[in-house]
Every structure is written in structure tokens, then in C-alpha cells.
Design a protein around this motif. Sequence first.
Motif, PDB file in Angstrom:
ATOM      1  N   LEU A  31      23.569  10.433 -18.613  1.00 55.45           N
ATOM      2  CA  LEU A  31      22.173  10.488 -17.983  1.00 55.45           C
ATOM      3  C   LEU A  31      21.827  11.850 -17.797  1.00 55.45           C
ATOM      4  O   LEU A  31      20.782  12.436 -18.131  1.00 55.45           O
ATOM      5  N   GLU A  32      22.571  12.815 -17.306  1.00 55.91           N
ATOM      6  CA  GLU A  32      22.218  14.087 -16.742  1.00 55.91           C
ATOM      7  C   GLU A  32      21.843  15.178 -17.874  1.00 55.91           C
ATOM      8  O   GLU A  32      20.968  15.566 -17.866  1.00 55.91           O
ATOM      9  N   PRO A  34      21.465  14.750 -21.080  1.00 57.86           N
ATOM     10  CA  PRO A  34      19.873  14.461 -21.936  1.00 57.86           C
ATOM     11  C   PRO A  34      18.855  14.689 -21.317  1.00 57.86           C
ATOM     12  O   PRO A  34      18.006  15.154 -22.093  1.00 57.86           O
ATOM     13  N   ALA A  35      18.972  14.392 -20.051  1.00 64.92           N
ATOM     14  CA  ALA A  35      17.693  14.862 -19.341  1.00 64.92           C
ATOM     15  C   ALA A  35      17.478  16.373 -19.028  1.00 64.92           C
ATOM     16  O   ALA A  35      16.302  16.765 -19.277  1.00 64.92           O
ATOM     17  N   LEU A  36      18.419  16.900 -18.778  1.00 66.73           N
ATOM     18  CA  LEU A  36      18.546  18.270 -18.536  1.00 66.73           C
ATOM     19  C   LEU A  36      18.026  19.026 -19.808  1.00 66.73           C
ATOM     20  O   LEU A  36      17.157  19.939 -19.675  1.00 66.73           O
ATOM     21  N   ARG A  37      18.476  18.564 -20.912  1.00 66.33           N
ATOM     22  CA  ARG A  37      18.097  19.353 -22.011  1.00 66.33           C
ATOM     23  C   ARG A  37      16.667  19.123 -22.525  1.00 66.33           C
ATOM     24  O   ARG A  37      16.087  19.803 -23.218  1.00 66.33           O
ATOM     25  N   SER A  38      16.153  17.839 -22.283  1.00 60.54           N
ATOM     26  CA  SER A  38      14.609  17.581 -22.614  1.00 60.54           C
ATOM     27  C   SER A  38      13.758  18.537 -21.852  1.00 60.54           C
ATOM     28  O   SER A  38      12.687  18.542 -22.314  1.00 60.54           O
ATOM     29  N   LEU A  39      14.127  19.102 -20.889  1.00 57.90           N
ATOM     30  CA  LEU A  39      13.364  20.153 -20.118  1.00 57.90           C
ATOM     31  C   LEU A  39      13.158  21.636 -20.560  1.00 57.90           C
ATOM     32  O   LEU A  39      12.926  22.599 -19.910  1.00 57.90           O
ATOM     33  N   LEU A  40      14.309  21.788 -21.361  1.00 56.11           N
ATOM     34  CA  LEU A  40      14.536  23.143 -22.205  1.00 56.11           C
ATOM     35  C   LEU A  40      13.173  23.653 -22.807  1.00 56.11           C
ATOM     36  O   LEU A  40      12.456  22.837 -23.402  1.00 56.11           O
ATOM     37  N   PHE A 147      17.214  22.863 -13.420  1.00 56.15           N
ATOM     38  CA  PHE A 147      18.301  22.639 -12.818  1.00 56.15           C
ATOM     39  C   PHE A 147      18.273  21.015 -12.526  1.00 56.15           C
ATOM     40  O   PHE A 147      17.391  20.302 -12.383  1.00 56.15           O
ATOM     41  N   SER A 148      19.741  20.483 -12.216  1.00 50.33           N
ATOM     42  CA  SER A 148      20.044  19.301 -11.722  1.00 50.33           C
ATOM     43  C   SER A 148      20.729  19.286 -10.318  1.00 50.33           C
ATOM     44  O   SER A 148      21.530  20.316 -10.141  1.00 50.33           O
TER      45      SER A 148
END
Length: 248
Positions: A31-32, A34-40, A147-148
Motif C-alpha cells: 500500500l504505502e 506505491p502510493a508514496l511514489r505516485s506523488l513524486l 510524506f506518509s
Amino acid sequence: MPEIQNIYDDPTFHEGYRSLRQTGTGLNDVLEQPALRSLLPPHLAGLEILDLGCGFGDFARYARQQQAASVTAIDVSRKMLDAARQMTNDPAILFAQGAIENLAAIESANRPFDLIISSLALHYVADYPAALVDISNRLKPGGRLVFSVEHPICTALAEQQWHLDEAGDKQFWPVDNYRDEGPRQTHWFVDDVIKYHRTVETYVNGLLDAGLQIIRLLEPEPVKEATDAKWHKHRRRPPFLILAAQKL
């Protein structure tokens, strides 16, 4: 000021966390991350990056594979950094021990960056507004923070457990004391792990108060490849909150 926590150097905690991450099947991976990298930013090539709470250095190595110019990777845990250095052979990745709460004491972190990233670390920091000021001061104009944190729905109650019926099936995730921000003592591999609960409102408005412009907010669900039924429960309540913001 609360004492800076370094639970990751606890031998029992470190071994439990290391074993979890080595499987590649934890919430971080499904989860974390893939989502974090989608906002790079669309391209990392040529960027100067600061990684706050770098852990085993996974993101630092990923960023360099994407042609980032350099990554300064900070973590409070000596054990995590020792492992990260053993897994890394890249002179453009600089690992340094230090706390998010005390960036001024880390020489390599005292310069401007194009991108600052923090994966599941800021909920261990007591003074979120002060941390954001320090981060904003280290972003170049147009630079991005991504950030997450553990979702406030999860951190509201220290127990962080599903309510089960008599058969042991998950009925619901209890939420209470949501507006009562502050430390929560919980169990994760060991007792007395301290996480700081904040509302979504606080996370969002903290960015605005620090002079940053919000780009996106995510509450990720399992990626489509995660077909195992064990991941379905994470659609019933969001485990993570992920935010991206830009310095104007």
C-alpha cells in the motif's frame, strides 16, 4: 521537549521489523510505497533529495536508479543505518545518523533540496509544526515534500486493533478520542512504542501554515495485484495518510 524516540535500535524491535520488511509483503510494499511514489515528481533525474527516516535505504537506492543526482539519507537508528550501508554501494548516497527533530545538527542536511521525502516517520515526531518549518527551510523554491504517516483513524486509539466478534472475525475498527491529539503508547513488536496522534486537519493545515501548497492527499488501498483476501480489510479503513506539497 519530549525525548527523541529511537525504538528501531531496540534489538527485539529491530529484528521484528527487519523480518517484516524482508518478506516484501507488508503494508509498506503493498500500500504505502506505491502510493508514496505516485506523488513524486515525474522525473527524479538530476534532483538533490533528502530522505528523512530512511530506514534500510530502499528509497535512496530507488531514487538513484531513477538518476537522482544525490540522496542524503537520515535516520535516528544506528542499526538501520548500518544495514543500509551494507546494502548500498553508491557514493552519491550519503547516510547520516540524526533525528528529524534536530536537523540543524546534521551538517549534510543543512542545504537546499529539490525533494524531501519521509516514509512513516513523522508520526514519531512530537512537534509536527516545528518539523515542517525545518523541512520548508530546506526546500528549494518549487521543491516538493512527500510524506506518509499512519492514518489518524488508526492512531486515535492506542490499542490499534479491530473489534472482533465471538468467532474472531473483524467487525469494525473502533475510533475514539479523535480530537485529543498527542502521544499514544502502543505495542508493535515491543511495548511502549510512542506514536503521536494528529487529526487529518492538523496534518493538512500544518503544511499550509508552513507556507507550502498542497498538491495531493491520498488514503491508499491495496494495489490491484494484492488479490489475497487478507488485504481486503484495508479497504474498510485506511492504514495510511499520504501528502504531497510544494514550496512556492
